[in-house]
Enzyme design. Structure first.
Site, PDB file in Angstrom:
ATOM      1  N   GLU A 146       0.884  -1.131  -0.065  1.00  0.00           N
ATOM      2  CA  GLU A 146      -0.102   0.113   0.044  1.00  0.00           C
ATOM      3  C   GLU A 146       0.925   1.418   0.081  1.00  0.00           C
ATOM      4  O   GLU A 146       0.307   2.271   0.312  1.00  0.00           O
ATOM      5  CB  GLU A 146      -0.919   0.016   1.009  1.00  0.00           C
ATOM      6  N   SER A 171      -6.405  -1.928   2.065  1.00  0.00           N
ATOM      7  CA  SER A 171      -6.768  -1.453   0.650  1.00  0.00           C
ATOM      8  C   SER A 171      -7.541  -2.518  -0.268  1.00  0.00           C
ATOM      9  O   SER A 171      -7.334  -2.293  -1.540  1.00  0.00           O
ATOM     10  CB  SER A 171      -5.509  -0.906   0.064  1.00  0.00           C
ATOM     11  N   TYR A 223      -9.557   3.959  -4.956  1.00  0.00           N
ATOM     12  CA  TYR A 223      -8.560   4.864  -5.321  1.00  0.00           C
ATOM     13  C   TYR A 223      -8.558   5.623  -6.643  1.00  0.00           C
ATOM     14  O   TYR A 223      -7.959   6.238  -6.930  1.00  0.00           O
ATOM     15  CB  TYR A 223      -7.102   4.292  -4.712  1.00  0.00           C
ATOM     16  N   ARG A 231     -11.135   3.018  11.811  1.00  0.00           N
ATOM     17  CA  ARG A 231     -12.525   3.080  11.050  1.00  0.00           C
ATOM     18  C   ARG A 231     -13.085   1.530  11.046  1.00  0.00           C
ATOM     19  O   ARG A 231     -12.069   0.618  10.883  1.00  0.00           O
ATOM     20  CB  ARG A 231     -11.982   3.177   9.456  1.00  0.00           C
ATOM     21  N   ASP A 247     -15.303  -1.134   9.231  1.00  0.00           N
ATOM     22  CA  ASP A 247     -16.180  -1.674   7.840  1.00  0.00           C
ATOM     23  C   ASP A 247     -17.280  -2.687   8.341  1.00  0.00           C
ATOM     24  O   ASP A 247     -16.981  -3.627   8.926  1.00  0.00           O
ATOM     25  CB  ASP A 247     -15.423  -1.843   6.920  1.00  0.00           C
ATOM     26  N   GLU A 269     -14.232  -5.467   9.356  1.00  0.00           N
ATOM     27  CA  GLU A 269     -12.762  -5.412   9.804  1.00  0.00           C
ATOM     28  C   GLU A 269     -12.658  -4.057  10.528  1.00  0.00           C
ATOM     29  O   GLU A 269     -13.284  -3.203  10.250  1.00  0.00           O
ATOM     30  CB  GLU A 269     -11.757  -5.564   8.726  1.00  0.00           C
ATOM     31  N   ASN A 311      -9.896  -0.991  10.853  1.00  0.00           N
ATOM     32  CA  ASN A 311      -8.506  -0.210  10.316  1.00  0.00           C
ATOM     33  C   ASN A 311      -7.987   0.677  11.246  1.00  0.00           C
ATOM     34  O   ASN A 311      -8.742   1.637  11.654  1.00  0.00           O
ATOM     35  CB  ASN A 311      -9.171   0.478   9.046  1.00  0.00           C
ATOM     36  N   GLY A 355      -7.141   5.245   5.235  1.00  0.00           N
ATOM     37  CA  GLY A 355      -6.387   6.277   4.064  1.00  0.00           C
ATOM     38  C   GLY A 355      -7.188   7.874   4.611  1.00  0.00           C
ATOM     39  O   GLY A 355      -7.701   7.867   5.161  1.00  0.00           O
TER      40      GLY A 355
END
Length: 306
Positions: A21, A150, A216, A255, A257, A270, A272, A276
Site C-alpha cells: 500500500e 486496501s 482509489y 475505521r 467496516d 474489519e 482499520n 487512508g
C-alpha cells in the site's frame, strides 16, 4: 503567515514504507503533512523505506504521525520500534495494531464476543484444504489475505474453481487467507475518533464490491454521509463499531467496516487502525459531516499523543 504551533515540538509524518500500500500511504502522508504545516506544526516527511528509523532521533523528532498503511506500518511493527525509541505516536498501540491487521483473528474475536459477523473459513497454504467443501458450506464467498489492506489480493468466488484461482492469487500476499461468506447488501464504514463515533458513511459502487479500484481510482463510486439509515440502525451500527474497535484493543482513531444484508442485519467486516487520509478517503469525509475540516481532524489525531 501561519502562527507556529509549538505544543507538539517537531513531528515526523511517517509515509511510504515497504508495504503493498506504499503508493496510497505516500498520498495520505503528504495530505497529513500539508495539513499539519498549514496548522503551524513543525512537521517533516519521513519514509522508513528511504531512511533508517534511528534518524528520527538525530533529526530531533519529538512525536510521530503514522500514515503508513499495511504491513510494517499498521501491524504493530513500527509502533513497537517507536515505543522502544520513546517516541509518542498516533493511533493504536502494538497489540491493537497487530490484532486489527489480522483479519482472521479479528473474526475469531468478533465471533467469540457474540458480535455479528458473516460465517467464514480459514485456509492455510501450508495445509490441505477442500474448496468444494468450503463452497458447499458458504455458497458464495469473498477471499481476503489475512494481513493486507486496501482490498489488495481480494476476490469473490461462486464455485470451487473460482475459489481455487482466488486462493492462488491471495497466497501471493499471505500464507493464511480468510474465506468469508458473501453478504449481498449495503456497505458502510464508521469512523472512531478518540471515544467518539462519527457519522456513518455508505459506499455504493458498480464494481460488485468496494475494491482497490473503487477506493482509489474510480469516478463512479458514490458516498452517502450521513448514510440513509434510521436513527435506530445508525445507533446500532455505531455501537457495534465501537465494540469491535475496543475488542481488538484499537485506540486513538480508526475505521470499522460493515455490511447490511437484504433483511437489515449488520455484519462486521474489519477494523482499520491507519485508514487512508487522501482527498478521497472516508475518515475526512465523516469528520467533515461532523463539522471538522481536514486540518482540524489531523491536529485532533495528533493531540492524542500529548
Amino acid at each position: 503567515m501561519t502562527q507556529l504551533n509549538t505544543q507538539f515540538g517537531k513531528v515526523a509524518v511517517l509515509l511510504g514504507g515497504h508495504s503493498a500500500e506504499r503508493e496510497v500511504s505516500l498520498k495520505s502522508g503528504q495530505a497529513v503533512l500539508n495539513a499539519l504545516q498549514s496548522a503551524g506544526v513543525d512537521a517533516i516527511a519521513f519514509d522508513p523505506k528511504e531512511q533508517p528509523l534511528w534518524q528520527l532521533k538525530e533529526l530531533g523528532v519529538q512525536r510521530v504521525f503514522i500514515a503508513l498503511h499495511g504491513r510494517g506500518g499498521e501491524d504493530g511493527t513500527i509502533q513497537g520500534a517507536l515505543e522502544f525509541m520513546g517516541l509518542p505516536y498516533t493511533g493504536s498501540n502494538v497489540l491493537g495494531s497487530a490484532l486489527a491487521m489480522d483479519k482472521i483473528r479479528c473474526k475469531h474475536l468478533f465471533k467469540s464476543a457474540g458480535l455479528s459477523t458473516a460465517p467464514y473459513a480459514v485456509v492455510d497454504s501450508k495445509r490441505g484444504f477442500d474448496t468444494a467443501a468450503i463452497m458447499g458450506e458458504l455458497k458464495k464467498v469473498m477471499v481476503k489475505p489475512s494481513h493486507e489492506g486496501s482490498s489488495i489480493g481480494m476476490a469473490q468466488a461462486n464455485n470451487a474453481q473460482e475459489l481455487e484461482a482466488a486462493l492462488t492469487e491471495a497466497f501471493k500476499f499471505d500464507n493464511q487467507v480468510l474465506v468469508e461468506q458473501w453478504v449481498t447488501g449495503r456497505e458502510f464504514t464508521v469512523t472512531v475518533l478518540g471515544n467518539d463515533v462519527q457519522p456513518v458513511i455508505e459506499m455504493t459502487t458498480p464494481n460488485g464490491f468496494y475494491d482497490y479500484q473503487a477506493k482509489y481510482q474510480s469516478t463512479t463510486t458514490e458516498y452517502h454521509c450521513p448514510a440513509d439509515l434510521s436513527s435506530e440502525e445508525t445507533t446500532l451500527l455505531q455501537d457495534m463499531a465501537l465494540q469491535a474497535f475496543d475488542l481488538v484493543g484499537a485506540s486513538g482513531w480508526g475505521r470499522v467496516d460493515a455490511m447490511q444484508d437484504e433483511h437489515g442485519n449488520f455484519y462486521l467486516l474489519e477494523v482499520n487502525t491507519v485508514p487512508g487520509m487522501t482527498e478521497k478517503s472516508l475518515v475526512p469525509m465523516a469528520a467533515k459531516a461532523n463539522g471538522a475540516t481536514f486540518e482540524q481532524l489531523v491536529v485532533r489525531i495528533l493531540e492524542q499523543t500529548l
